[in-house]
Design an enzyme around this catalytic site. Structure first.
Site, PDB file in Angstrom:
ATOM      1  N   THR A  11       0.823  -1.212   0.000  1.00  0.00           N
ATOM      2  CA  THR A  11       0.000   0.000   0.000  1.00  0.00           C
ATOM      3  C   THR A  11       0.854   1.259   0.000  1.00  0.00           C
ATOM      4  O   THR A  11       0.727   2.119  -0.876  1.00  0.00           O
ATOM      5  CB  THR A  11      -0.930   0.005   1.228  1.00  0.00           C
ATOM      6  OG1 THR A  11      -1.780  -1.145   1.168  1.00  0.00           O
ATOM      7  CG2 THR A  11      -1.789   1.259   1.242  1.00  0.00           C
ATOM      8  N   VAL A  12       1.755   1.375   0.978  1.00  0.00           N
ATOM      9  CA  VAL A  12       2.571   2.588   1.089  1.00  0.00           C
ATOM     10  C   VAL A  12       3.673   2.599   0.035  1.00  0.00           C
ATOM     11  O   VAL A  12       3.981   3.647  -0.544  1.00  0.00           O
ATOM     12  CB  VAL A  12       3.165   2.713   2.505  1.00  0.00           C
ATOM     13  CG1 VAL A  12       4.075   3.936   2.609  1.00  0.00           C
ATOM     14  CG2 VAL A  12       2.042   2.806   3.538  1.00  0.00           C
ATOM     15  N   GLU A  37      -7.535  -4.363  10.728  1.00  0.00           N
ATOM     16  CA  GLU A  37      -7.057  -5.643  10.214  1.00  0.00           C
ATOM     17  C   GLU A  37      -7.967  -6.774  10.692  1.00  0.00           C
ATOM     18  O   GLU A  37      -8.743  -6.619  11.643  1.00  0.00           O
ATOM     19  CB  GLU A  37      -5.629  -5.898  10.709  1.00  0.00           C
ATOM     20  CG  GLU A  37      -4.616  -4.850  10.293  1.00  0.00           C
ATOM     21  CD  GLU A  37      -4.297  -4.885   8.808  1.00  0.00           C
ATOM     22  OE1 GLU A  37      -4.574  -5.919   8.164  1.00  0.00           O
ATOM     23  OE2 GLU A  37      -3.780  -3.882   8.295  1.00  0.00           O
ATOM     24  N   GLY A  56     -11.767  -1.712   5.733  1.00  0.00           N
ATOM     25  CA  GLY A  56     -10.315  -1.726   5.611  1.00  0.00           C
ATOM     26  C   GLY A  56      -9.597  -0.848   6.614  1.00  0.00           C
ATOM     27  O   GLY A  56      -8.374  -0.702   6.558  1.00  0.00           O
ATOM     28  N   GLU A 111      10.237   9.877   9.241  1.00  0.00           N
ATOM     29  CA  GLU A 111       9.086  10.770   9.396  1.00  0.00           C
ATOM     30  C   GLU A 111       7.762  10.020   9.370  1.00  0.00           C
ATOM     31  O   GLU A 111       6.827  10.353  10.099  1.00  0.00           O
ATOM     32  CB  GLU A 111       9.095  11.825   8.285  1.00  0.00           C
ATOM     33  CG  GLU A 111       7.951  12.817   8.340  1.00  0.00           C
ATOM     34  CD  GLU A 111       8.010  13.720   9.565  1.00  0.00           C
ATOM     35  OE1 GLU A 111       7.182  13.511  10.487  1.00  0.00           O
ATOM     36  OE2 GLU A 111       8.875  14.600   9.611  1.00  0.00           O
ATOM     37  N   GLY A 117       1.613   8.944   9.853  1.00  0.00           N
ATOM     38  CA  GLY A 117       1.331   8.992   8.423  1.00  0.00           C
ATOM     39  C   GLY A 117       1.877  10.245   7.773  1.00  0.00           C
ATOM     40  O   GLY A 117       3.079  10.513   7.795  1.00  0.00           O
ATOM     41  N   LYS A 173       4.669   4.158  18.485  1.00  0.00           N
ATOM     42  CA  LYS A 173       4.807   5.552  18.060  1.00  0.00           C
ATOM     43  C   LYS A 173       5.200   6.457  19.226  1.00  0.00           C
ATOM     44  O   LYS A 173       6.034   7.356  19.069  1.00  0.00           O
ATOM     45  CB  LYS A 173       3.497   6.026  17.421  1.00  0.00           C
ATOM     46  CG  LYS A 173       3.171   5.299  16.119  1.00  0.00           C
ATOM     47  CD  LYS A 173       1.771   5.604  15.625  1.00  0.00           C
ATOM     48  CE  LYS A 173       1.465   4.851  14.335  1.00  0.00           C
ATOM     49  NZ  LYS A 173       0.074   5.062  13.879  1.00  0.00           N
TER      50      LYS A 173
END
Length: 424
Positions: A13-14, A190, A187, A129, A134, A205
């Site tokens: 995805t990313v 998960e 979506g 970053e 995100g 994080k």
């Protein structure tokens, strides 16, 4: 113009979002940043994904050595997720003199010091970053914009899945299980949602963010963690009556030289700017001693928002003459228990179900009083044969409330202590 070669490890995805942005924005980046970024190699097994994105198959393989041994590649961006093989591939890349870019918060929070050792050996850089929120530029804010401050605290909604669930529960009065199923269909969650709903994602994080805020390593085992699986829609509705909104918060504080780090659900006043953050959005509130409060808000996940942060790191890295690493000792053995505060203070919301008979409130109040826990207000709702009682507790230490609740649970008149929620 400086030319920089990049390798992408994965086209998920990313990774796919990053490929699209780098391809579509190449000319713009050349004109605005005076650097030409070329994708030299891609590691990807899924040939359908390669065709879907229109990647030249000549630059695609499954062998990391094609990246490590190519002198044209100076930056490696990783999108595998999980710990291995991502960790090993990135350490090898750093030792080969190639800077790395990653959004992998679990891997990075657990192995940051290893990456720094490898980066020093290879004279390379580490850019992360995208690990924490995100597309929200929180890392660069902390590392490059707060030099005139001692950061006192950081509070954030850093997980979009849990914020989506709590928003739906609050706005539509739905229960946790039904909203979770809806989030999975859309979506946002998960199939196994534990990393999000049990607070692990936010903990990873917070480890990264609080380490940067307080210039001292904050390992995962120094962070208190509690998820949202026990949240009842009744408590969300009760919170509204008191003027509160429920959020899963990542909190870091510096108190008298000691660091306090915790992830848990919390009621916050509706006037708090974090209370208005809805859906899958993220927001982080930083307090510096000179600047006061700063809040950053945006999308915390997704192919293009996170890809945007990755590309920002790639461009930033490409323009550096030297790479800056941590100015503090980032090794696990450098961590001291004396640097951390585990018995933090909060106000509390406590809901319990008790027998509806004389003297029960007095016994509960005595148990609270035994540990210097002061009651701010009491609300009682009678039902058949029992009563639901809500206590709002003044600021007290976590250890005090835990001891009091243990004694209260032992009272025969107390049928259940249903909820204990911290109030920020």
């Amino acid at each position: 113009m400086k030319k920089v070669g990049v390798a992408l490890l994965g086209l998920g995805t990313v990774g796919g979002g990053t490929y699209r942005i780098l391809s579509e924005m190449r000319e713009k980046i050349k004109s605005t940043d005076d650097v030409d970024i070329e994708i030299i190699h891609v590691l990807e097994r899924n040939q359908d994904r390669v065709r879907e994105l229109g990647v030249d198959p000549k630059i695609v393989s499954t062998d990391i050595n094609n990246v490590l041994k190519d002198p044209r590649i100076s930056i490696v961006a990783e999108f595998f997720g999980g710990i291995e093989p991502a960790r090993s591939f990135l350490i090898q890349s750093l030792k080969a003199g190639k800077s790395i870019v990653t959004a992998n918060k679990e891997m990075f929070s657990k192995h940051w010091s290893e990456f720094e050792c490898a980066a020093k050996e290879g004279n390379a850089g580490i850019y992360f970053e995208a690990t924490c929120a995100g597309g929200v530029p929180i890392i660069r804010t902390l590392t490059a914009s707060m030099q005139g401050n001692t950061i006192q605290s950081i509070q954030g909604i850093v997980n979009g899945t849990t914020n989506y669930i709590l928003t739906k529960m609050a706005d539509e009065g739905k229960d946790y299980d039904s909203v979770l199923k809806e989030a999975q269909k859309l979506g946002y969650a998960e199939a196994n949602p534990s990393a999000d709903v049990d607070g692990f994602d936010s903990m990873y994080k917070l480890s990264i963010l609080s380490t940067l805020c307080f210039n001292k390593k904050v390992p995962l085992n120094k962070i208190y963690r509690e998820g949202i699986t026990g949240i009842d829609k009744i408590d969300i509705e009760n919170g509204k009556k008191f003027g509160y909104t429920l959020k899963l918060l990542a909190i870091g504080k510096l108190n008298d030289g000691k660091i306090e780090a915790r992830v848990h659900p919390a009621f916050i006043a509706n006037e708090n700017p974090l209370a208005s953050v809805k859906g899958s959005f993220n927001a982080i509130l930083i307090n510096g001693d000179n600047v006061g409060d700063i809040m950053l808000y945006g999308r915390g996940a997704g192919d293009l928002p996170t890809g945007s942060a990755i590309v920002s790191d790639i461009v930033y890295c490409a323009r550096q003459q030297t790479h800056k690493l941590s100015s503090f000792d980032n090794r696990p053995e450098a961590v001291s228990d004396e640097d951390f505060e585990n018995d933090f203070e909060c106000e509390y919301y406590v809901r319990m179900n008790v027998m509806d008979k004389p003297g029960v409130l007095a016994k509960i109040a005595a148990a609270f009083g035994k540990y210097d826990v002061s009651i701010n207000s009491v609300e009682q709702i009678a039902s058949q044969g029992s009563a639901n009682i809500i206590f709002m507790i003044h600021m007290t230490q976590e250890s005090f409330i835990n001891k009091a609740i243990k004694d209260i649970k032992s009272l025969s008149e107390v049928l259940a202590v249903n909820s204990i929620i911290r109030v920020i």
